[in-house]
Structures are given as C-alpha cells and as structure tokens.
Enzyme design. Structure first.
Site, PDB file in Angstrom:
ATOM      1  N   THR A  31       0.832  -1.208   0.000  1.00 51.38           N
ATOM      2  CA  THR A  31       0.000   0.000   0.000  1.00 51.38           C
ATOM      3  C   THR A  31       0.864   1.255   0.000  1.00 51.38           C
ATOM      4  O   THR A  31       0.370   2.362  -0.212  1.00 51.38           O
ATOM      5  CB  THR A  31      -0.911   0.053   1.248  1.00 51.38           C
ATOM      6  OG1 THR A  31      -0.085  -0.002   2.418  1.00 51.38           O
ATOM      7  CG2 THR A  31      -1.892  -1.094   1.263  1.00 51.38           C
ATOM      8  N   CYS A  35       3.294   3.022   9.399  1.00 47.19           N
ATOM      9  CA  CYS A  35       2.440   3.231  10.576  1.00 47.19           C
ATOM     10  C   CYS A  35       3.207   3.072  11.878  1.00 47.19           C
ATOM     11  O   CYS A  35       4.278   2.484  11.916  1.00 47.19           O
ATOM     12  CB  CYS A  35       1.316   2.183  10.608  1.00 47.19           C
ATOM     13  SG  CYS A  35       0.093   2.384   9.318  1.00 47.19           S
ATOM     14  N   CYS A  39      -1.230   1.422  15.339  1.00 43.75           N
ATOM     15  CA  CYS A  39      -2.224   1.902  14.367  1.00 43.75           C
ATOM     16  C   CYS A  39      -3.457   1.001  14.346  1.00 43.75           C
ATOM     17  O   CYS A  39      -3.381  -0.212  14.467  1.00 43.75           O
ATOM     18  CB  CYS A  39      -1.633   1.945  12.968  1.00 43.75           C
ATOM     19  SG  CYS A  39      -2.819   2.566  11.760  1.00 43.75           S
ATOM     20  N   ARG A  42      -6.331  -2.233   9.639  1.00 44.32           N
ATOM     21  CA  ARG A  42      -6.313  -3.687   9.560  1.00 44.32           C
ATOM     22  C   ARG A  42      -4.876  -4.186   9.460  1.00 44.32           C
ATOM     23  O   ARG A  42      -4.040  -3.545   8.790  1.00 44.32           O
ATOM     24  CB  ARG A  42      -7.098  -4.119   8.313  1.00 44.32           C
ATOM     25  CG  ARG A  42      -7.840  -5.421   8.450  1.00 44.32           C
ATOM     26  CD  ARG A  42      -8.988  -5.456   7.429  1.00 44.32           C
ATOM     27  NE  ARG A  42      -8.473  -5.360   6.060  1.00 44.32           N
ATOM     28  CZ  ARG A  42      -8.099  -6.429   5.333  1.00 44.32           C
ATOM     29  NH1 ARG A  42      -8.182  -7.637   5.838  1.00 44.32           N
ATOM     30  NH2 ARG A  42      -7.653  -6.273   4.101  1.00 44.32           N
ATOM     31  N   ARG A  64       4.838   6.579   2.464  1.00 47.02           N
ATOM     32  CA  ARG A  64       4.304   7.824   3.006  1.00 47.02           C
ATOM     33  C   ARG A  64       3.604   7.547   4.340  1.00 47.02           C
ATOM     34  O   ARG A  64       3.132   6.425   4.572  1.00 47.02           O
ATOM     35  CB  ARG A  64       3.348   8.478   2.002  1.00 47.02           C
ATOM     36  CG  ARG A  64       2.169   7.609   1.670  1.00 47.02           C
ATOM     37  CD  ARG A  64       1.257   8.246   0.607  1.00 47.02           C
ATOM     38  NE  ARG A  64       0.027   7.481   0.513  1.00 47.02           N
ATOM     39  CZ  ARG A  64      -0.087   6.320  -0.106  1.00 47.02           C
ATOM     40  NH1 ARG A  64       0.954   5.773  -0.708  1.00 47.02           N
ATOM     41  NH2 ARG A  64      -1.247   5.671  -0.143  1.00 47.02           N
ATOM     42  N   CYS A  66       0.989   7.132   7.298  1.00 46.26           N
ATOM     43  CA  CYS A  66      -0.424   6.769   7.394  1.00 46.26           C
ATOM     44  C   CYS A  66      -1.204   7.975   7.903  1.00 46.26           C
ATOM     45  O   CYS A  66      -0.763   8.676   8.808  1.00 46.26           O
ATOM     46  CB  CYS A  66      -0.581   5.590   8.358  1.00 46.26           C
ATOM     47  SG  CYS A  66      -2.261   5.264   8.883  1.00 46.26           S
ATOM     48  N   CYS A  69      -2.780   7.005  11.852  1.00 49.64           N
ATOM     49  CA  CYS A  69      -2.000   6.987  13.096  1.00 49.64           C
ATOM     50  C   CYS A  69      -0.930   8.072  13.108  1.00 49.64           C
ATOM     51  O   CYS A  69      -0.265   8.273  14.127  1.00 49.64           O
ATOM     52  CB  CYS A  69      -1.382   5.613  13.320  1.00 49.64           C
ATOM     53  SG  CYS A  69      -0.192   5.127  12.076  1.00 49.64           S
TER      54      CYS A  69
END
Ligand SMILES: [Zn+2]
Length: 356
Positions: A31, A35, A39, A42, A64, A66, A69
């Site tokens: 993705t 995080c 966080c 999922r 990049r 999140c 969080c």
C-alpha cells in the site's frame, strides 16, 4: 534489523502495542504506507511488512505516513512514550503512591496536561492506575498466601461453626438465629470477580445475607452452607440474574473508589449485640476508621472492645457492613476476616477516593 528482532516487532504490531510507538515503525510495501505499531488499521500480511527505526528511513524506502495513526506526529510520540514510561514505573513500585504533581515533575509536563494525556492513553487517571497496580500486586500476594488466615482463626477458634457456639457464651447472648442455621430460609448464591478477588453473594428474598471473598467457588459455597446449615441453598435463579449483575456492578464500582455509598438490600441475622455493632459500623463514614474501643464507647459499652472485635470477625456481609473500617487504637490495622491485604487495599482506596 535481524529476523528474530523482526519477529518480535511483528508480534508487537499484531498486538497493537502502543508502548512501542516511537520505538519503530512498520511499512506495508503493497500500500506504500507506514504506521506506528498501535495503528488501528487492519493488520497487513506479514510478507508485505518491513520495519523501520525512523520515519525518514521509511520515507527513503518510498513510503508515506499513514493518515490514521500519523507516525510523524513527533510530539504525540514523545508524550505516548513518556506516559508509558510512567505507567511502567508505577507497575514496578505500586506502593510508592506518587502524587499527580510528582508524576508531572518526572514527565516534564504540567499536572493538568499529564492528567488528561495519561487518561487518554492509558484509559484511567494516574491515581486510578496506581490503585489498580496496587490491587494487581495484592492479588498476586493473595495467590501466594496460605488459604486461611482470617480473623476467626487468629482469634483461636478451630472452625467456622464453633465460632458461634463460643460467641454465645462469651458475648453472654443467645444467637438463636445462628443456632437455627437459617432454618426455613432459601438462599440463592452467585459469584463474580472483583478487584479484591472472587466474591460470592448469598441472598434471601429480603436481601443479601452473605457477601464474602474467597479462593474458589467451592470454598465460598462451603462457608455459606456451614453458616446456614439448615437453610435451602441454591444457585441464583435466572430470574434474579439482572439484580445480581446490578449488585456486582455497584460493588465493583465501590471497590474501585467510584461509588462511596452502597445502597443494597441487607438481610442479616445476629445477636442483639452483633446487630448493634453492625448497625453502628454502617454509620462510620466512607474513608474514615474507628478503633475497637471507640466503637465500644459509641454503643454505650466502653468495656466491650474485645466483643466488638468478635462482632467484626463474625460479620458475614463484607463491605455492606464495613467492618474493615475498624482498626486497633494503636493505628495497626487489626484483623480482617478476609485477610489483612484486602483490608489495607480497602482502606487505601477509600482514603484516596475521599480526598479526590
Ligand atoms: Zn497507520
């Protein structure tokens, strides 16, 4: 980072361990987001995850932050770590009873800010957290303690049933209700966990006649049967469950210092002398204590301090008849039917809560 270390970090991620926030970050290569361990998103597949020590490292890998969080929120990270560090210090020394000001000084934040942040991060105020830590310590100690060390045995009696025979002569009264062992009564019982361990409630159709702490359901049930040998003793029927749950809720809040005044129905039996002592105990304000001699004087029997101590030791309705609020005149705690540790925690909790 090594593989073994990676596995350890991965388990922290799976546990959403907020105490590790700021220590490392995890990135999800599929993705393109990285995080904090805590966080809420999922959990990704393990094979898509990589670990980083700093946000910069993660961003160099093309990831990049999140949006949930906010792993780059540096101030939040530091605060989080500081609060968890304080919690760790409290856990390590539950008895040290640090004030909010002392904790604030350690943290470098203002008392106000610390109070709010601690509550937001840990789910309870520093004071509540300290009380809970003490209770956790108590529970651990109780598990290691000999099973029976209560006031009745300390008083030199051999068994629960003989207490009443002896009390009869020594108090100069006839505990006829005890003799009858609750004949004709139907007592329903149920148990539940509390901050002070397992607790059993026995109730007639008029109210609670038995409220005690113990090590197991069986031991508590044996005590109940012993005390009400002639009564019909049965598990709490489903029709009374709602009421039982509301009692347990009130008692648990009370034990956490959140509900000083308990207003549950009582149905106790005792000698005239016991009833006078117990009634007086119910008037001792939350957070205060009386000595055995003070109670004796207050009920007009100044020479009966020892009999007062026995009336406390034979109280079978803990908390509702607050016999834990009676201590020795010397300031020592005196005995407690359900163990000194419980008495100490009860008094500490009340004192702390009434100063709040
Ligand atoms: Zn996230």
């Amino acid at each position: 980072m090594s593989n073994a270390k990676d596995e350890e970090l991965w388990s922290a991620v799976q546990g959403r361990d907020a105490s590790r926030d700021g220590e490392f970050f995890y990135g999800v290569m599929t993705t393109g987001v990285y995080c904090r361990p805590s966080c809420n998103s999922r959990r990704p597949l393990r094979k898509n995850v990589r670990f980083f020590t700093t946000p910069e490292e993660a961003e160099r890998a093309g990831l990049r932050p999140c949006k949930r969080c906010r792993p780059t929120g540096a101030s939040a990270n530091v605060l989080n770590q500081v609060v968890h560090e304080l919690a760790r210090q409290i856990d390590a020394a539950p008895d040290s009873k640090l004030s909010l000001e002392q904790l604030a000084k350690r943290s470098g934040y203002s008392p106000f800010h610390l109070q709010r942040s601690f509550k937001a991060i840990m789910g309870s105020s520093p004071k509540e957290y300290q009380t809970a830590a003490r209770v956790r310590m108590l529970k651990k100690e109780l598990r290691n303690e000999a099973p029976v060390a209560d006031a009745i045995y300390q008083a030199g009696f051999g068994s629960g049933s003989r207490v009443y025979e002896k009390a009869d002569g020594q108090l100069g009264m006839t505990p006829s209700e005890y003799r009858s062992g609750g004949k004709g009564l139907t007592i329903s019982y149920a148990s539940g966990q509390t901050p002070l361990g397992l607790m059993m409630i026995g109730a007639t159709d008029r109210g609670i006649c038995f409220l005690q702490f113990g090590d197991s359901d069986q031991a508590l049930l044996d005590d109940l049967r012993l005390q009400f040998a002639a009564a019909t003793v049965q598990p709490m029927p489903d029709s009374s469950r709602t009421e039982f749950e509301s009692w347990m809720g009130a008692l648990n809040r009370h034990l956490r210092g959140l509900e000083p005044r308990l207003d549950l129905p009582l149905d106790v039996r005792g000698t005239a002398f016991q009833l006078i002592v117990w009634r007086y105990l119910q008037k001792v304000p939350y957070g205060e204590v009386r000595s055995y001699a003070e109670v004796a004087a207050a009920i007009g029997k100044p020479s009966a301090a020892r009999a007062v101590a026995k009336a406390c030791a034979t109280n079978s309705v803990a908390l509702l008849i607050p016999c834990h609020r009676v201590v020795r005149g010397t300031g020592e705690l005196g005995g407690y039917r359900w163990g000194m540790q419980r008495k100490r925690v009860l008094l500490d909790t009340e004192r702390a809560a009434s100063k709040r």
